[in-house]
Design an enzyme around this catalytic site. Structure first.
Site, short mmCIF file in Angstrom:
data_model
loop_
_atom_site.label_atom_id
_atom_site.label_comp_id
_atom_site.label_asym_id
_atom_site.label_seq_id
_atom_site.Cartn_x
_atom_site.Cartn_y
_atom_site.Cartn_z
N ASP A 66 -49.82 13.36 -9.01
CA ASP A 66 -49.72 11.40 -9.48
C ASP A 66 -48.12 11.59 -8.94
O ASP A 66 -47.23 12.45 -10.17
CB ASP A 66 -50.29 11.01 -10.44
CG ASP A 66 -49.86 9.51 -10.58
OD1 ASP A 66 -49.99 9.07 -9.32
OD2 ASP A 66 -49.90 9.16 -11.68
N HIS B 170 -45.39 11.02 -0.40
CA HIS B 170 -46.87 11.68 -0.03
C HIS B 170 -46.63 13.01 1.05
O HIS B 170 -47.15 14.44 0.83
CB HIS B 170 -47.48 11.25 0.67
CG HIS B 170 -48.16 9.88 0.25
ND1 HIS B 170 -48.81 10.17 -1.56
CD2 HIS B 170 -48.49 8.61 -0.07
CE1 HIS B 170 -49.57 8.90 -1.90
NE2 HIS B 170 -48.82 7.50 -1.02
N LEU C 26 -58.17 32.80 -4.48
CA LEU C 26 -58.35 31.46 -5.13
C LEU C 26 -59.40 30.83 -4.20
O LEU C 26 -59.33 30.86 -3.03
CB LEU C 26 -56.41 31.43 -4.60
CG LEU C 26 -56.38 30.09 -5.49
CD1 LEU C 26 -56.61 29.78 -7.08
CD2 LEU C 26 -54.82 29.11 -4.59
#
Length: 252
Positions: free
Chosen positions: A32, A49, A143
């Site tokens: 965020d 972004h 991962l």
């Protein structure tokens, strides 16, 4: 084994000891503050972004080096469609840009890409980029990089309950088989462990319809740092705090 690191907060230097034997297996992050980061610099929201995408690359590499097994990133929620069309279009191009530039490194680092959410309504170019990454990394064993894309937890739970009712009516499962474990099997995270640690950036202290079922006993860690300013030491600090909490799961 201990990894000595330094973390600065308000000019104060603190030594942290990260224990590698208790690294959280699954870390979920609500990324965020991209828009606020851009606004403070007089830039359009999309610039935030784009900067945030660069941070994703760094965090993925570092999480992998720490031995984190699953990293779930809240990339786009079912509510984010309400944003201005220009911003949504830009966000829909980011997965392609991210994966096209970073996929060779993900493959090299043995990272496996997965997605949770309803991708069928995404633009075709977004779907193609995601599908290519999933296909080319499907045999990797390191991962798991799990993107929550067009994801909403209430929708996920509602869909799971609808599917359970359908299977009960079809005789596939019995009513007495319904329990917490069964519900978990019908969720989008059925193949993943629940998150041990949730991180949210930018100072907001809420879940925003993210993994409401799965986060029941997760540790929460919040920071005022906006996502584009999130660095390795912030992830280390979150893990340090996680390791110094007592997880009792309702016990004593």
């Amino acid at each position: 084994m201990l990894d000595r690191i330094s973390f600065w907060k308000k000019e104060e230097k603190t030594e942290l000891n990260i224990r590698h034997d208790t690294i959280p297996a699954h870390v979920a992050i609500i990324m965020d503050g991209n828009g606020r980061w851009a606004k403070r610099r007089g830039l359009p929201r999309v610039a935030g972004h784009h900067e945030g995408m660069k941070v994703v690359k760094k965090v993925v590499k570092y999480a992998n080096s720490l031995g984190i097994k699953v990293l779930t990133l809240y990339a786009f929620s079912t509510e984010n469609w309400k944003r201005p069309r220009e911003e949504v279009d830009f966000l829909m191009r980011l997965p392609g840009e991210f994966l096209n530039s970073f996929l060779p490194e993900l493959i090299e680092q043995n990272v496996r890409v997965t997605i949770m959410g309803h991708k069928e309504v995404l633009p075709i170019h977004t779907i193609q980029a995601v599908d290519e990454a999933i296909e080319k990394t499907k045999n990797n064993t390191g991962l798991i990089l799990n993107f929550a894309l067009n994801y909403g937890s209430r929708n996920e739970i509602t869909t799971a309950l609808t599917d359970i009712i359908r299977d009960i009516e079809a005789g596939t499962i019995g009513r007495d088989a319904v329990n917490e474990d069964l519900v978990s099997q019908y969720l989008m995270t059925s193949s993943l462990p629940d998150p041990d640690l949730l991180i949210r950036t930018s100072g907001e202290v809420r879940l925003s319809n993210f993994m409401l079922w799965q986060l029941a006993y997760s540790e929460f860690w919040f920071t005022d740092v906006n996502w584009p300013d999130f660095k390795d030491e912030h992830l280390k600090k979150a893990i340090y705090d996680y390791q110094n909490r007592g997880r009792r799961y309702g016990g004593v």
